[in-house]
Design a protein around this motif. Structure first.
Motif, PDB file in Angstrom:
ATOM      1  N   LYS A   6       2.282  14.193  15.478  1.00  0.00           N
ATOM      2  CA  LYS A   6       0.852  14.052  15.761  1.00  0.00           C
ATOM      3  C   LYS A   6      -0.025  14.498  14.589  1.00  0.00           C
ATOM      4  CE  LYS A   6       1.339  14.607  20.744  1.00  0.00           C
ATOM      5  NZ  LYS A   6       1.089  15.469  21.910  1.00  0.00           N
ATOM      6  N   GLN A   7       0.558  15.218  13.632  1.00  0.00           N
ATOM      7  CA  GLN A   7      -0.188  15.695  12.465  1.00  0.00           C
ATOM      8  C   GLN A   7      -0.246  14.648  11.350  1.00  0.00           C
ATOM      9  OE1 GLN A   7      -1.629  18.672  13.233  1.00  0.00           O
ATOM     10  NE2 GLN A   7      -0.395  18.398  15.090  1.00  0.00           N
ATOM     11  N   VAL A   8       0.487  13.557  11.515  1.00  0.00           N
ATOM     12  CA  VAL A   8       0.536  12.494  10.509  1.00  0.00           C
ATOM     13  C   VAL A   8      -0.530  11.455  10.829  1.00  0.00           C
ATOM     14  CG1 VAL A   8       1.969  10.714   9.428  1.00  0.00           C
ATOM     15  CG2 VAL A   8       3.002  12.883  10.157  1.00  0.00           C
ATOM     16  N   ASN A   9      -1.286  11.086   9.805  1.00  0.00           N
ATOM     17  CA  ASN A   9      -2.363  10.113   9.967  1.00  0.00           C
ATOM     18  C   ASN A   9      -2.086   8.869   9.129  1.00  0.00           C
ATOM     19  OD1 ASN A   9      -4.054  11.964  11.519  1.00  0.00           O
ATOM     20  ND2 ASN A   9      -4.280  13.047   9.578  1.00  0.00           N
ATOM     21  N   GLU A  10      -2.678   7.770   9.536  1.00  0.00           N
ATOM     22  CA  GLU A  10      -2.580   6.544   8.755  1.00  0.00           C
ATOM     23  C   GLU A  10      -3.027   6.832   7.328  1.00  0.00           C
ATOM     24  OE1 GLU A  10      -4.772   2.283   8.810  1.00  0.00           O
ATOM     25  OE2 GLU A  10      -3.887   2.919  10.717  1.00  0.00           O
ATOM     26  N   GLY A  11      -2.281   6.319   6.377  1.00  0.00           N
ATOM     27  CA  GLY A  11      -2.593   6.534   4.971  1.00  0.00           C
ATOM     28  C   GLY A  11      -1.891   7.732   4.351  1.00  0.00           C
ATOM     29  N   ASP A  12      -1.255   8.572   5.154  1.00  0.00           N
ATOM     30  CA  ASP A  12      -0.564   9.750   4.637  1.00  0.00           C
ATOM     31  C   ASP A  12       0.698   9.386   3.868  1.00  0.00           C
ATOM     32  OD1 ASP A  12      -2.296  11.725   5.547  1.00  0.00           O
ATOM     33  OD2 ASP A  12      -1.106  12.214   7.333  1.00  0.00           O
ATOM     34  N   THR A  13       0.971  10.169   2.858  1.00  0.00           N
ATOM     35  CA  THR A  13       2.273  10.192   2.191  1.00  0.00           C
ATOM     36  C   THR A  13       2.859  11.545   2.512  1.00  0.00           C
ATOM     37  OG1 THR A  13       1.584   8.736   0.402  1.00  0.00           O
ATOM     38  CG2 THR A  13       3.474  10.160  -0.022  1.00  0.00           C
ATOM     39  N   ILE A  14       4.062  11.549   3.099  1.00  0.00           N
ATOM     40  CA  ILE A  14       4.656  12.798   3.558  1.00  0.00           C
ATOM     41  C   ILE A  14       6.067  12.982   3.015  1.00  0.00           C
ATOM     42  CG2 ILE A  14       3.260  12.847   5.664  1.00  0.00           C
ATOM     43  CD1 ILE A  14       5.778  11.943   7.222  1.00  0.00           C
ATOM     44  N   THR A  31       6.344   4.032  15.217  1.00  0.00           N
ATOM     45  CA  THR A  31       5.275   3.107  15.590  1.00  0.00           C
ATOM     46  C   THR A  31       4.047   3.237  14.689  1.00  0.00           C
ATOM     47  OG1 THR A  31       4.396   4.671  17.195  1.00  0.00           O
ATOM     48  CG2 THR A  31       6.008   3.059  18.002  1.00  0.00           C
ATOM     49  N   MET A  32       4.069   4.177  13.760  1.00  0.00           N
ATOM     50  CA  MET A  32       2.918   4.373  12.877  1.00  0.00           C
ATOM     51  C   MET A  32       2.829   3.260  11.848  1.00  0.00           C
ATOM     52  SD  MET A  32       2.142   8.341  12.449  1.00  0.00           S
ATOM     53  CE  MET A  32       0.558   7.769  11.917  1.00  0.00           C
ATOM     54  N   ARG A  33       1.660   3.088  11.285  1.00  0.00           N
ATOM     55  CA  ARG A  33       1.422   2.093  10.256  1.00  0.00           C
ATOM     56  C   ARG A  33       0.792   2.753   9.040  1.00  0.00           C
ATOM     57  NH1 ARG A  33       4.553  -0.005  12.836  1.00  0.00           N
ATOM     58  NH2 ARG A  33       4.400  -1.829  14.144  1.00  0.00           N
ATOM     59  N   GLU A  52       8.091  -1.674  10.308  1.00  0.00           N
ATOM     60  CA  GLU A  52       6.958  -2.325   9.668  1.00  0.00           C
ATOM     61  C   GLU A  52       5.827  -1.315   9.502  1.00  0.00           C
ATOM     62  OE1 GLU A  52       4.095  -5.984  10.846  1.00  0.00           O
ATOM     63  OE2 GLU A  52       6.232  -6.205  11.302  1.00  0.00           O
ATOM     64  N   GLY A  53       5.261  -1.256   8.318  1.00  0.00           N
ATOM     65  CA  GLY A  53       4.143  -0.345   8.094  1.00  0.00           C
ATOM     66  C   GLY A  53       4.550   1.018   7.576  1.00  0.00           C
ATOM     67  N   ILE A  54       5.856   1.278   7.449  1.00  0.00           N
ATOM     68  CA  ILE A  54       6.312   2.553   6.901  1.00  0.00           C
ATOM     69  C   ILE A  54       7.113   2.279   5.637  1.00  0.00           C
ATOM     70  CG2 ILE A  54       7.674   4.643   7.273  1.00  0.00           C
ATOM     71  CD1 ILE A  54       7.169   4.373  10.249  1.00  0.00           C
TER      72      ILE A  54
END
Length: 171
Positions: A6-14, A31-33, A52-54
């Motif tokens: 839940k701490q990960v947001n769209e656009g993040d690099t982790i 399911t994140m993009r 898709e999206g990761i």
């Protein structure tokens, strides 16, 4: 793992280390993009393959018995090539006196590089690891920004987190 995801947001690099917790976190991220995951964990790579999206980046190196890439090549790959907005990692244990401790020197080297090259540091630690020791010092407590746990730490650890203004996330 669910709380961490839940701490990960769209656009993040982790960065994700090769712990069991980050493997389960990877399942929650599927399911994140529009995120990039940099990892030394073969299990995380396989889990996120085809999502898709990761974008998934492996740091390479020597494949260890616990399905993680370690060694000088992996450490230098991180140090020389990658920066992340967030790192999510776990360890053998944590104590108020010793800080964050590990029991695997090779994994410790990878995690240190990830910590150095990330802006926000999320330490994932369940109650069984609080007060547990390892023989390799990974990081002082003040180096992290967030503790993600299943419960509030004991008084001595809680005092350290309060002293260094580390946010405790329990759900």
């Amino acid at each position: 793992a669910k709380i961490a995801a839940k701490q990960v947001n769209e656009g993040d690099t982790i960065f994700l280390d090769a712990s069991t917790t980050t493997f389960f976190m990877a399942r929650e991220l599927k399911t994140m993009r529009n995120i990039t995951v940099i990892t030394n964990s073969l299990r995380v790579i396989v889990e996120l393959e085809g999502c898709e999206g990761i974008k998934v980046i492996s740091v390479g190196g020597v494949l260890s018995h616990n399905q993680s890439f370690v060694g000088t090549l992996a450490e230098n790959s991180i140090a020389d090539n990658y920066v992340a907005s967030k790192v999510f990692f776990s360890s053998k244990g944590i104590t108020a006196e010793g800080g964050i401790l590990e029991s695997n020197e090779q994994e410790c080297g990878i995690k240190k590089r990830m910590l150095k090259n990330s802006r926000h540091k999320y330490y994932m630690c369940d109650k069984s690891k609080m007060g547990s020791v390892g023989f390799v010092k990974l990081a002082p407590i003040e180096e992290i920004n967030y503790l993600i746990s299943d419960e509030i730490p004991t008084d001595d650890l809680k005092a350290k987190f309060d002293e260094f203004e580390i946010e405790i996330i329990t759900d």
